[in-house]
Design an enzyme around this catalytic site. Structure first.
Site, PDB file in Angstrom:
ATOM      1  N   GLU A   1      45.576  44.749  47.698  1.00 51.95           N
ATOM      2  CA  GLU A   1      44.648  44.121  48.203  1.00 51.95           C
ATOM      3  C   GLU A   1      44.411  44.283  49.429  1.00 51.95           C
ATOM      4  O   GLU A   1      45.558  43.873  50.230  1.00 51.95           O
ATOM      5  CB  GLU A   1      44.756  42.782  47.517  1.00 51.95           C
ATOM      6  CG  GLU A   1      44.442  41.802  46.902  1.00 51.95           C
ATOM      7  CD  GLU A   1      44.391  40.091  46.618  1.00 51.95           C
ATOM      8  OE1 GLU A   1      44.245  40.180  47.507  1.00 51.95           O
ATOM      9  OE2 GLU A   1      44.926  39.841  45.493  1.00 51.95           O
TER      10      GLU A   1
ATOM     11  N   GLU B   1      50.545  37.041  44.102  1.00 54.08           N
ATOM     12  CA  GLU B   1      50.926  35.833  45.836  1.00 54.08           C
ATOM     13  C   GLU B   1      51.539  35.111  45.519  1.00 54.08           C
ATOM     14  O   GLU B   1      51.344  34.157  45.921  1.00 54.08           O
ATOM     15  CB  GLU B   1      49.442  35.302  45.908  1.00 54.08           C
ATOM     16  CG  GLU B   1      48.840  37.089  46.653  1.00 54.08           C
ATOM     17  CD  GLU B   1      47.598  36.806  47.734  1.00 54.08           C
ATOM     18  OE1 GLU B   1      47.022  35.355  47.697  1.00 54.08           O
ATOM     19  OE2 GLU B   1      47.197  37.571  48.386  1.00 54.08           O
TER      20      GLU B   1
END
Length: 505
Positions: A296, A177
């Protein structure tokens, strides 16, 4: 005038093949966060701990799920993680401030211990490297430590730590991320793309057999999505094999009809990333295809307020411990259906996470382990969703919700397992009040018979499981019947269903 019962009809043909399902779409995730590791998979003082301190009750629940790959060690945590802290003699490992989650990391469990746990759990490791505070050197050194057979500094260091044979970890994430402002060492798309490219180049020189995952957007609502994907892939395309997707959903407004439709957003997210990957492929005039790692995904919102009350700098506090209810299980099922229905491009996925932290498995410190509601669709889809994904042609009555229009009451995925001579139909009835009359046209299957019709249902969408009572659990009382290649059933309101059929070739 009598109210019409909602209906859905589906055509399933063995020639309507999407792709072979890569079993890695049923993967999961363990981060050094909350009680995922300490008190989750690892609790040395527990009555069921093995000689290494791993809880055997948790191991058995993970084995039952047949989890094929587990991402580690993060997550946000990896962006300031020094892997060297987690190897070598435990009494010499430093305690560190863990900046992502404001805790203290003891480093009692690190790379070697996690590789041991993964072996016991029957799963592979997807390892993430730190591209926040570190970069090329740390990544190539960790890879050398894990995968090189010997005769070099880091491979011999592994041997000195008691691991003669390499771990042979084949899947590696290039950071986590990195577009997020919450990320330690966050970067612009060009900054990340250049660093990831150079890191990937070094890593594939060390071990050309590995596969690499380039960082995608943190979620589809990021202001730079999907430009982030286009820019970063323009750098990493040569060495990356996958690009990552992350997405969590919640029901903050207590709008169940809208909540159960959120898998449509997931579907659109996947389609947009595929389009972006193929745009870069065309731009580069490349023959290489980038696939997707949805590493995720889950429901996550229940624990948000409780987490705000936690004191900083604790060791393994109860963070992100969502207590999942029945309607969460339905959306989880729909999300896995979506992954299956994109099996041609989604080759890996990780339910985040596996134990205690937004997880299907919960534990009590020094106590028992139990299954959350979301465990059950994950279990059945993982165990029985292996084979060829078939494209179901669905005609379903629909509804509109606050964010979505034309939401089919029926959500479905279909998998043909030729090795087991099974056709498996996965089905969700999104209708909040009415059963759904379904008909599956199995025209291309000459001989078939129903083996079982599993139903996950409950009168209360907010019902939860606890260590003392399993309120939400499946039963085998479904009413599916097959006559002349037509499968008929009534799916109870707000239910998830699996029908397994034995077929003859």
């Amino acid at each position: 005038m009598a109210k019409k019962q909602p209906e859905a009809s589906v055509i399933v043909d063995k020639d309507f093949v999407i792709s072979e399902v890569d079993e890695r779409i049923y993967g999961s995730f363990i981060e050094q966060l909350g009680r995922a590791v300490y008190g989750g998979i690892y609790e040395p003082g527990h009555a069921l701990a093995d000689e290494q301190g791993f809880r055997q009750d948790v191991l058995q629940l993970v084995r039952d799920l047949q989890v094929p790959i587990v991402r580690y060690p993060g997550g946000n945590m990896v962006s300031a993680y020094n892997w060297e802290d987690g190897v070598g003699p435990k009494n010499e490992r430093p305690r560190r401030l863990e900046l992502a989650w404001s805790t203290i990391e003891t480093n009692e469990v690190g790379t070697n211990e996690f590789a041991d746990w993964a072996s016991k759990a029957g799963t592979e490791v997807m390892m993430a490297v730190n591209l926040g505070t570190r970069g090329i050197d740390a990544a190539r050194n960790l890879l050398e430590y894990c995968n090189h057979p010997g005769g070099t500094y880091y491979s011999d260091l592994r041997k000195a730590h008691g691991y003669e044979q390499p771990h042979n970890i084949k899947t590696w994430c290039l950071g986590n991320e990195m577009d997020g402002p919450w990320q330690i060492g966050g970067k612009t798309a060009d900054e990340y793309g250049r660093l990831a490219y150079e890191t990937a180049k070094a890593m594939k020189t060390v071990d050309p057999s590995i596969e690499l995952v380039s960082c995608g957007s943190s979620n589809s609502e990021m202001p730079t999505f999907p430009e982030w994907e286009a820019t970063t892939l323009s750098h990493t395309y040569e060495f990356a094999d996958y690009i990552s997707l992350h997405q969590y959903y919640g029901n903050h407004d207590n709008d169940t009809a809208n909540f159960l439709a959120k898998s449509l957003d997931m579907d659109q997210f996947i389609r947009t990333v595929i389009s972006t990957c193929d745009y870069i492929k065309a731009k580069k005039r490349s023959n290489k295809k980038i696939n997707l790692s949805f590493d995720e995904w889950n429901v996550w919102f229940h624990s948000t307020e409780a987490d705000k009350q936690l004191e900083s700098w604790q060791i393994a506090p109860p963070q992100l411990e969502d207590v999942y209810n029945f309607e969460d299980a339905l959306l989880v099922a729909n999300m896995v259906h979506t992954l299956i229905n994109h099996a041609d491009r989604v080759k890996m996925a990780c339910m985040a996470q596996l134990v205690n932290v937004i997880a299907p498995i919960m534990t009590e410190n020094q106590g028992k382990a139990w299954k959350q509601t979301i465990y059950y669709p994950y279990y059945y889809l993982s165990v029985y969703g292996r084979g060829k994904a078939l494209h179901p042609i669905i005609h379903s009555d629909k509804y509109d919700s606050r964010e979505f229009t034309d939401v089919p009451y029926l959500d479905s995925a279909v998998v043909l397992n030729e090795e087991r001579n099974e056709l498996v139909l996965f089905m969700t009835n999104r209708h909040l009040e009415e059963s759904l009359s379904i008909s599956y046209d199995l025209r291309s299957f000459e001989q078939a018979e129903v083996v079982e019709h599993v139903v996950l249902e409950h009168d209360n969408p907010k019902a939860v499981n606890t260590k003392d009572k399993e309120e939400v659990a499946p039963h085998n009382g479904g009413n599916a019947v097959l006559e002349e290649k037509q499968l008929q059933a009534e799916l109870p309101r707000m239910s998830w269903n699996m029908v397994r059929l034995r077929i003859k070739k």
